[in-house]
Design a protein around this motif. Structure first.
Motif, PDB file in Angstrom:
ATOM      1  N   LEU A 109       0.826  -1.202   0.000  1.00 31.52           N
ATOM      2  CA  LEU A 109       0.000   0.000   0.000  1.00 31.52           C
ATOM      3  C   LEU A 109       0.860   1.251   0.000  1.00 31.52           C
ATOM      4  O   LEU A 109       1.855   1.343   0.725  1.00 31.52           O
ATOM      5  CB  LEU A 109      -0.925   0.016   1.213  1.00 31.52           C
ATOM      6  CG  LEU A 109      -2.123  -0.926   1.194  1.00 31.52           C
ATOM      7  CD1 LEU A 109      -2.868  -0.846   2.526  1.00 31.52           C
ATOM      8  CD2 LEU A 109      -3.069  -0.589   0.043  1.00 31.52           C
ATOM      9  N   PRO A 110       0.492   2.244  -0.799  1.00 29.43           N
ATOM     10  CA  PRO A 110       1.227   3.509  -0.790  1.00 29.43           C
ATOM     11  C   PRO A 110       0.969   4.272   0.503  1.00 29.43           C
ATOM     12  O   PRO A 110       0.061   3.923   1.273  1.00 29.43           O
ATOM     13  CB  PRO A 110       0.649   4.258  -2.003  1.00 29.43           C
ATOM     14  CG  PRO A 110      -0.708   3.663  -2.195  1.00 29.43           C
ATOM     15  CD  PRO A 110      -0.611   2.232  -1.767  1.00 29.43           C
ATOM     16  N   ASP A 111       1.752   5.296   0.724  1.00 29.03           N
ATOM     17  CA  ASP A 111       1.551   6.123   1.903  1.00 29.03           C
ATOM     18  C   ASP A 111       0.128   6.664   1.926  1.00 29.03           C
ATOM     19  O   ASP A 111      -0.388   7.122   0.905  1.00 29.03           O
ATOM     20  CB  ASP A 111       2.555   7.281   1.894  1.00 29.03           C
ATOM     21  CG  ASP A 111       2.545   8.046   3.204  1.00 29.03           C
ATOM     22  OD1 ASP A 111       1.655   8.918   3.350  1.00 29.03           O
ATOM     23  OD2 ASP A 111       3.394   7.773   4.057  1.00 29.03           O
ATOM     24  N   ALA A 112      -0.492   6.588   3.094  1.00 22.39           N
ATOM     25  CA  ALA A 112      -1.900   6.978   3.203  1.00 22.39           C
ATOM     26  C   ALA A 112      -2.141   8.427   2.818  1.00 22.39           C
ATOM     27  O   ALA A 112      -3.265   8.796   2.450  1.00 22.39           O
ATOM     28  CB  ALA A 112      -2.387   6.731   4.626  1.00 22.39           C
ATOM     29  N   SER A 113      -1.119   9.248   2.869  1.00 22.51           N
ATOM     30  CA  SER A 113      -1.289  10.656   2.511  1.00 22.51           C
ATOM     31  C   SER A 113      -1.384  10.879   1.007  1.00 22.51           C
ATOM     32  O   SER A 113      -1.749  11.961   0.556  1.00 22.51           O
ATOM     33  CB  SER A 113      -0.125  11.484   3.060  1.00 22.51           C
ATOM     34  OG  SER A 113       1.098  11.099   2.439  1.00 22.51           O
ATOM     35  N   SER A 114      -1.055   9.834   0.214  1.00 21.18           N
ATOM     36  CA  SER A 114      -1.017  10.003  -1.245  1.00 21.18           C
ATOM     37  C   SER A 114      -2.359   9.752  -1.919  1.00 21.18           C
ATOM     38  O   SER A 114      -2.500   9.956  -3.121  1.00 21.18           O
ATOM     39  CB  SER A 114       0.035   9.070  -1.850  1.00 21.18           C
ATOM     40  OG  SER A 114      -0.335   7.709  -1.681  1.00 21.18           O
ATOM     41  N   TYR A 115      -3.339   9.301  -1.134  1.00 22.39           N
ATOM     42  CA  TYR A 115      -4.660   9.030  -1.705  1.00 22.39           C
ATOM     43  C   TYR A 115      -5.691   9.119  -0.587  1.00 22.39           C
ATOM     44  O   TYR A 115      -5.357   9.155   0.607  1.00 22.39           O
ATOM     45  CB  TYR A 115      -4.704   7.642  -2.351  1.00 22.39           C
ATOM     46  CG  TYR A 115      -4.599   6.506  -1.366  1.00 22.39           C
ATOM     47  CD1 TYR A 115      -5.740   5.872  -0.862  1.00 22.39           C
ATOM     48  CD2 TYR A 115      -3.355   6.068  -0.904  1.00 22.39           C
ATOM     49  CE1 TYR A 115      -5.643   4.842   0.056  1.00 22.39           C
ATOM     50  CE2 TYR A 115      -3.255   5.040   0.011  1.00 22.39           C
ATOM     51  CZ  TYR A 115      -4.394   4.430   0.492  1.00 22.39           C
ATOM     52  OH  TYR A 115      -4.304   3.414   1.408  1.00 22.39           O
ATOM     53  N   SER A 116      -6.959   9.132  -0.987  1.00 27.12           N
ATOM     54  CA  SER A 116      -8.045   9.098  -0.014  1.00 27.12           C
ATOM     55  C   SER A 116      -9.138   8.180  -0.523  1.00 27.12           C
ATOM     56  O   SER A 116      -9.256   7.936  -1.731  1.00 27.12           O
ATOM     57  CB  SER A 116      -8.604  10.501   0.242  1.00 27.12           C
ATOM     58  OG  SER A 116      -9.134  11.059  -0.949  1.00 27.12           O
TER      59      SER A 116
END
Length: 353
Positions: free
Chosen positions: A53-60
């Motif tokens: 999973l990418p960093d949570a800040s990069s998507y919502s």
């Protein structure tokens, strides 16, 4: 003998993994069993992809309800986080999950969609359409098309009112961050791929989408033809249903059982989209399993698209069954399947019409 018969020779790595599965007695309630299986596959997929999973800040991720005929459904919007000064206008992928139109939900593709969203800066809208037998044909299909129009409406609003989107004053577009001129794709796996083919056909002929056309299709091991509607002229090309009738995973008998629950007219092009006219459709990326009863109809469908002038890209996975990438994500074939999807998505974004 089909020219593709050799594709059913089992992949040795798959055979080894499959042989280690515990033997289970036949379920007392097949419908609940398949729904439970899809829940288990979603959990397996999340476990496998959690570390990716990418960093949570990069998507919502946002779930929202939309009104459809006879009820309400949920759609899940997974969208990139705009960087500082970036206009939030991304390509859009509309996604439908698999499960035979009788099982499955938004969780099946949740983590893979998050990964694709962040990697390709693409907004993904997945639809939790209603399932048969509680909601027979064409309810689930109509749910998908209503959701696709919701996406199209939001994207069109973005183009008309880009300054309002970031202020979230127009209903749909802030939830999508979608710009169809950068790519407007539809896709799905198994039954979801079937649904994607039909909404692509509908959208091609619908004035609603005249100014924001579907530009690509992702079709993972699609079901595109009811057995009872097989055209006689293709009889010698549709042999995998017999060759691979006993599975593993998906059998001819289970396909017939699911069809009985869906209650669709077999020859209706909206249930057997192979029978529809394909001219003018968006380019299609298609992934096909060699040990799948649906193999030959998917390969024939790809050929008919090409003959109709539709751009296609095809990848085949010899010796593995329907849905193998969910059940056995550790296989080399599954790793290739995932990598190929990335290439296919990039190709569609580059080949958009």
């Amino acid at each position: 003998m089909s020219q593709y018969a050799h594709l059913s020779d089992p992949d040795p790595e798959f055979s080894d993994a499959f042989s280690k599965l515990p033997i289970r007695p036949p379920p007392l309630d097949p419908l609940q069993a398949i729904r439970g299986l899809m829940t288990d596959l979603a959990a397996t997929t999340k476990t496998h992809n959690r570390s990716k999973l990418p960093d949570a800040s990069s998507y919502s991720v946002e779930d929202c309800k939309i009104t459809v005929k006879g009820g309400e459904i949920t759609i899940r919007c997974t969208k990139p986080t705009p960087t500082s000064g970036e206009v939030p206008a991304f390509p859009v992928l509309f996604w439908a999950h698999g499960g035979g139109c009788v099982s499955g939900d938004l969780e099946l593709d949740d983590f893979p969609n998050r990964i694709l969203c962040a990697k390709y800066r693409i907004s993904i809208v997945s639809v939790d359409y209603r399932l048969a037998p509680e909601h027979p044909f064409p309810i689930g299909l109509n749910d998908c098309y209503s959701a696709l129009k919701w996406v199209g409406r939001g994207s069109a609003q973005y183009l008309l009112f880009p300054l309002l989107m970031y202020d979230q004053t127009v209903e749909n577009a802030p939830r999508i961050f979608g710009d169809p001129t950068k790519g407007f794709l539809v896709g799905g796996n198994s039954a979801g791929a079937y649904l994607a083919t039909v909404v692509a056909h509908r959208a091609r002929d619908d004035a609603f989408f005249r100014n924001h056309k579907v530009t690509g299709q992702i079709l993972q091991y699609p079901r595109v033809l009811a057995r009872a509607a097989s055209p006689p002229q293709y009889k010698d090309q549709l042999l995998s249903m017999e060759q691979n009738k006993d599975g593993p995973g998906l059998t001819a008998a289970s396909i017939d059982w699911i069809a009985g629950l869906v209650k669709a007219p077999p020859a209706d092009p909206e249930y057997s989209p192979l029978l529809a006219a394909h001219e003018g459709l968006a380019p299609a990326y298609i992934q096909v399993c060699g040990l799948d009863p649906l193999r030959d109809e998917a390969l024939l469908y790809e050929r008919l698209l090409r003959e109709a002038g539709v751009k296609t890209k095809l990848d085949i996975y010899p010796g593995v069954p329907h849905g193998f990438n969910f059940a056995f994500p550790q296989l080399a074939a599954s790793v290739k399947f995932e990598a190929d999807l990335n290439f296919g998505l990039a190709w569609l974004l580059d080949a958009k019409v």
